[in-house]
Design a protein around this motif. Structure first.
Motif, PDB file in Angstrom:
ATOM      1  N   MET A   1       0.833  -1.201   0.000  1.00  0.00           N
ATOM      2  CA  MET A   1       0.000   0.000   0.000  1.00  0.00           C
ATOM      3  C   MET A   1       0.867   1.251   0.000  1.00  0.00           C
ATOM      4  SD  MET A   1      -3.167  -0.651   2.639  1.00  0.00           S
ATOM      5  CE  MET A   1      -2.153  -1.161   4.009  1.00  0.00           C
ATOM      6  N   ASN A   2       0.425   2.279  -0.742  1.00  0.00           N
ATOM      7  CA  ASN A   2       1.108   3.564  -0.659  1.00  0.00           C
ATOM      8  C   ASN A   2       0.595   4.330   0.561  1.00  0.00           C
ATOM      9  OD1 ASN A   2      -1.403   4.696  -1.382  1.00  0.00           O
ATOM     10  ND2 ASN A   2      -0.856   4.727  -3.559  1.00  0.00           N
ATOM     11  N   ASP A   3       1.174   5.498   0.809  1.00  0.00           N
ATOM     12  CA  ASP A   3       0.819   6.265   2.013  1.00  0.00           C
ATOM     13  C   ASP A   3      -0.660   6.628   2.036  1.00  0.00           C
ATOM     14  OD1 ASP A   3       3.410   6.110   2.864  1.00  0.00           O
ATOM     15  OD2 ASP A   3       3.985   8.118   2.149  1.00  0.00           O
ATOM     16  N   ARG A   4      -1.213   6.974   0.879  1.00  0.00           N
ATOM     17  CA  ARG A   4      -2.619   7.371   0.824  1.00  0.00           C
ATOM     18  C   ARG A   4      -3.531   6.190   1.171  1.00  0.00           C
ATOM     19  NH1 ARG A   4      -4.928   9.573  -4.808  1.00  0.00           N
ATOM     20  NH2 ARG A   4      -4.639   7.371  -5.341  1.00  0.00           N
ATOM     21  N   SER A   5      -3.259   5.044   0.588  1.00  0.00           N
ATOM     22  CA  SER A   5      -4.068   3.856   0.875  1.00  0.00           C
ATOM     23  C   SER A   5      -3.940   3.438   2.335  1.00  0.00           C
ATOM     24  CB  SER A   5      -3.637   2.692  -0.022  1.00  0.00           C
ATOM     25  OG  SER A   5      -3.859   2.995  -1.378  1.00  0.00           O
ATOM     26  N   ARG A   6      -2.719   3.545   2.854  1.00  0.00           N
ATOM     27  CA  ARG A   6      -2.485   3.159   4.243  1.00  0.00           C
ATOM     28  C   ARG A   6      -3.267   4.064   5.194  1.00  0.00           C
ATOM     29  NH1 ARG A   6       2.460   3.538   4.023  1.00  0.00           N
ATOM     30  NH2 ARG A   6       2.957   1.358   3.535  1.00  0.00           N
ATOM     31  N   GLU A   7      -3.289   5.366   4.907  1.00  0.00           N
ATOM     32  CA  GLU A   7      -3.995   6.300   5.784  1.00  0.00           C
ATOM     33  C   GLU A   7      -5.500   6.080   5.722  1.00  0.00           C
ATOM     34  OE1 GLU A   7      -4.498   9.430   8.561  1.00  0.00           O
ATOM     35  OE2 GLU A   7      -2.901   8.016   8.050  1.00  0.00           O
ATOM     36  N   ILE A   8      -6.022   5.844   4.530  1.00  0.00           N
ATOM     37  CA  ILE A   8      -7.458   5.587   4.392  1.00  0.00           C
ATOM     38  C   ILE A   8      -7.832   4.288   5.105  1.00  0.00           C
ATOM     39  CG2 ILE A   8      -9.258   4.956   2.726  1.00  0.00           C
ATOM     40  CD1 ILE A   8      -8.007   6.992   0.800  1.00  0.00           C
ATOM     41  N   PHE A   9      -7.019   3.271   4.930  1.00  0.00           N
ATOM     42  CA  PHE A   9      -7.279   1.999   5.607  1.00  0.00           C
ATOM     43  C   PHE A   9      -7.248   2.177   7.127  1.00  0.00           C
ATOM     44  CE2 PHE A   9      -5.438  -1.870   7.557  1.00  0.00           C
ATOM     45  CZ  PHE A   9      -6.511  -2.721   7.363  1.00  0.00           C
ATOM     46  N   ARG A  10      -6.258   2.893   7.630  1.00  0.00           N
ATOM     47  CA  ARG A  10      -6.155   3.108   9.075  1.00  0.00           C
ATOM     48  C   ARG A  10      -7.381   3.832   9.614  1.00  0.00           C
ATOM     49  NH1 ARG A  10      -4.956   6.906  12.532  1.00  0.00           N
ATOM     50  NH2 ARG A  10      -4.555   8.452  10.898  1.00  0.00           N
ATOM     51  N   LEU A  11      -7.869   4.821   8.876  1.00  0.00           N
ATOM     52  CA  LEU A  11      -9.046   5.570   9.324  1.00  0.00           C
ATOM     53  C   LEU A  11     -10.306   4.705   9.315  1.00  0.00           C
ATOM     54  CD1 LEU A  11      -8.491   9.070   7.663  1.00  0.00           C
ATOM     55  CD2 LEU A  11      -8.386   8.500  10.096  1.00  0.00           C
ATOM     56  N   VAL A  12     -10.416   3.812   8.336  1.00  0.00           N
ATOM     57  CA  VAL A  12     -11.563   2.898   8.303  1.00  0.00           C
ATOM     58  C   VAL A  12     -11.567   2.039   9.563  1.00  0.00           C
ATOM     59  CG1 VAL A  12     -12.588   0.907   7.144  1.00  0.00           C
ATOM     60  CG2 VAL A  12     -11.771   2.837   5.788  1.00  0.00           C
ATOM     61  N   VAL A  13     -10.390   1.485   9.892  1.00  0.00           N
ATOM     62  CA  VAL A  13     -10.312   0.611  11.069  1.00  0.00           C
ATOM     63  C   VAL A  13     -10.536   1.412  12.344  1.00  0.00           C
ATOM     64  CG1 VAL A  13      -8.894  -1.019  12.361  1.00  0.00           C
ATOM     65  CG2 VAL A  13      -8.764  -0.958   9.873  1.00  0.00           C
ATOM     66  N   ASP A  14      -9.944   2.598  12.446  1.00  0.00           N
ATOM     67  CA  ASP A  14     -10.140   3.431  13.634  1.00  0.00           C
ATOM     68  C   ASP A  14     -11.622   3.740  13.850  1.00  0.00           C
ATOM     69  OD1 ASP A  14      -7.467   3.505  14.207  1.00  0.00           O
ATOM     70  OD2 ASP A  14      -7.107   5.495  13.353  1.00  0.00           O
ATOM     71  N   ALA A  15     -12.314   4.062  12.768  1.00  0.00           N
ATOM     72  CA  ALA A  15     -13.741   4.364  12.874  1.00  0.00           C
ATOM     73  C   ALA A  15     -14.544   3.126  13.260  1.00  0.00           C
ATOM     74  CB  ALA A  15     -14.253   4.940  11.556  1.00  0.00           C
ATOM     75  N   TYR A  16     -14.151   1.978  12.723  1.00  0.00           N
ATOM     76  CA  TYR A  16     -14.835   0.723  13.062  1.00  0.00           C
ATOM     77  C   TYR A  16     -14.655   0.384  14.538  1.00  0.00           C
ATOM     78  CZ  TYR A  16     -15.575  -4.323  13.362  1.00  0.00           C
ATOM     79  OH  TYR A  16     -15.985  -5.569  13.741  1.00  0.00           O
ATOM     80  N   VAL A  17     -13.428   0.540  15.039  1.00  0.00           N
ATOM     81  CA  VAL A  17     -13.168   0.277  16.456  1.00  0.00           C
ATOM     82  C   VAL A  17     -13.972   1.223  17.334  1.00  0.00           C
ATOM     83  CG1 VAL A  17     -11.379   0.442  18.242  1.00  0.00           C
ATOM     84  CG2 VAL A  17     -10.895  -0.736  16.091  1.00  0.00           C
ATOM     85  N   GLU A  18     -14.132   2.457  16.869  1.00  0.00           N
ATOM     86  CA  GLU A  18     -14.850   3.465  17.653  1.00  0.00           C
ATOM     87  C   GLU A  18     -16.361   3.257  17.643  1.00  0.00           C
ATOM     88  OE1 GLU A  18     -15.637   8.305  17.454  1.00  0.00           O
ATOM     89  OE2 GLU A  18     -13.897   7.435  16.429  1.00  0.00           O
ATOM     90  N   THR A  19     -16.936   2.880  16.502  1.00  0.00           N
ATOM     91  CA  THR A  19     -18.396   2.841  16.378  1.00  0.00           C
ATOM     92  C   THR A  19     -18.971   1.464  16.077  1.00  0.00           C
ATOM     93  OG1 THR A  19     -18.419   3.274  13.993  1.00  0.00           O
ATOM     94  CG2 THR A  19     -18.290   5.195  15.462  1.00  0.00           C
ATOM     95  N   GLY A  20     -18.177   0.600  15.466  1.00  0.00           N
ATOM     96  CA  GLY A  20     -18.703  -0.692  15.039  1.00  0.00           C
ATOM     97  C   GLY A  20     -19.512  -0.624  13.763  1.00  0.00           C
ATOM     98  N   GLU A  21     -19.573   0.533  13.139  1.00  0.00           N
ATOM     99  CA  GLU A  21     -20.394   0.733  11.954  1.00  0.00           C
ATOM    100  C   GLU A  21     -19.533   0.826  10.690  1.00  0.00           C
ATOM    101  OE1 GLU A  21     -23.634   0.669  11.909  1.00  0.00           O
ATOM    102  OE2 GLU A  21     -23.794   0.462  14.086  1.00  0.00           O
ATOM    103  N   PRO A  22     -20.121   0.511   9.513  1.00  0.00           N
ATOM    104  CA  PRO A  22     -19.406   0.702   8.249  1.00  0.00           C
ATOM    105  C   PRO A  22     -19.041   2.168   8.041  1.00  0.00           C
ATOM    106  CG  PRO A  22     -21.368  -0.649   7.937  1.00  0.00           C
ATOM    107  CD  PRO A  22     -21.462  -0.081   9.318  1.00  0.00           C
TER     108      PRO A  22
END
Length: 343
Positions: A1-22
């Protein structure tokens, strides 16, 4: 993954851990520090989905991390947090022995860990891995006897063995005396090796009936250590898992989880794997066959005695969206403090 993909992926997981929602592209575009359109973000998320790191429950829904994606996140992108001084103090206070027996200490520490983590707490302590000071056979009636083992620290283990019918009380006394002479000051594992050699080389100075008692007891202990791992397994805080039905998706998954928790033999095997590894072990979703149907994660760490021998494991089980950054150091710290307390 490039930096952009890595950051987007990290934010998806962070949001999932926080809310449990898509998580959708518009939400991510607001969270990103980059100037990216929702369309660009959707393209990146589609690429991440093709890589097996994200998935969508419905075509038009946002994305969630897969078990493989969570593993990548935990292994490569997660920054562990630090426990607060209050949390450290609470763990130290709870683990302080204070005259409690080892089972009480383990049970209360597991309950405390469940409360701090908002997950179910698990602890496993092998059966009497410390030196022994007493063994005794107590008749329970025809064909059965209770074996009482007492360790140097005062921990007691009882087990029932089947004996030949018509066995005289003198055979139990002789077997007790024989085993006591070889068990005292040794662990059960060490004593079994020595007794096994004497059995094999026919060096037992016992009559036939007393020898039979020793052989039956030996077979029972060996089976516990080799075929069916024995030990005290404590599960506390299962109700915590009912607080997060959205993360577990539905009640059916909760049912699968509670069913899995009841299969203690399989759970002990999982904890045995933790004992043979260094540091905190993390089992995510389908990676672990026992909890694949329940969509859960297990975070476990072994704890050691003063001789740096692994004597058990402690940890938590919860939904795959548990706060890994907080819970991993929490489990690790608890295992280390518990090891110091048990000596």
């Amino acid at each position: 993954m490039n930096d952009r993909s890595r950051e987007i992926f990290r934010l998806v997981v962070d949001a999932y851990v926080e809310t449990g929602e898509p998580v959708g592209s518009r939400t991510l575009s607001r969270r990103l520090g980059m100037d990216l359109s929702p369309a660009t973000i959707r393209n990146v998320m589609a690429d991440l989905e093709d890589m097996g790191l994200l998935f969508a429950r419905h075509t038009s829904a946002g994305r969630l991390p897969t078990d493989m994606g969570l593993r990548l996140y935990v292994n490569g992108l997660l920054e562990h947090g630090n426990l607060s001084k209050d949390e450290q103090a609470r763990i130290k206070l709870q683990c302080a022995a204070g005259g409690r027996s080892l089972p009480q200490l383990l049970e209360e520490t597991t309950g405390m860990l469940s409360g701090l983590s908002q997950c179910a707490g698990l602890v496993f302590a092998p059966k009497l891995s410390e030196p022994l000071k007493h063994i005794e056979f107590v008749s329970l009636g025809p064909g059965r006897a209770l074996v009482v083992l007492i360790s140097d620290s005062g921990a007691v283990e009882n087990r029932v063995v089947d004996l030949p019918l018509g066995l005289p009380p003198s055979a139990l006394v002789e077997a007790s005396n024989y085993l006591s002479a070889r068990l005292i000051g040794r662990t059960l594992e060490e004593a079994i090796v020595e007794i096994g050699i004497e059995l094999k080389e026919h060096q037992l100075l016992l009559d036939e009936l007393s020898r039979k008692v020793v052989e039956l007891g030996l077979a029972s202990w060996a089976q516990d250590m080799n075929g069916n791992p024995g030990g005290a397994l404590i599960v506390r805080g299962q109700a915590q898992l009912l607080e997060d039905i959205n993360a577990l998706e539905d009640l059916e998954r909760v049912r699968h989880l509670f069913s899995a928790l009841e299969k203690k033999e399989s759970l002990v095997r999982l904890l045995e794997l933790t004992k043979t590894a260094e540091g905190v072990q993390i089992f995510i979703g389908a990676e672990n066959e026992l909890f694949a149907q329940a969509g859960c994660s297990v975070v476990m760490a072994p704890y050691k005695n003063s001789r740096q021998q692994v004597v058990g494991a402690i940890g938590v089980i919860g939904p795959t969206r548990i706060d890994y950054a907080r819970i991993i150091p929490m489990v690790d710290y608890t295992a280390k403090i518990l090891g110091r307390m048990i000596g």
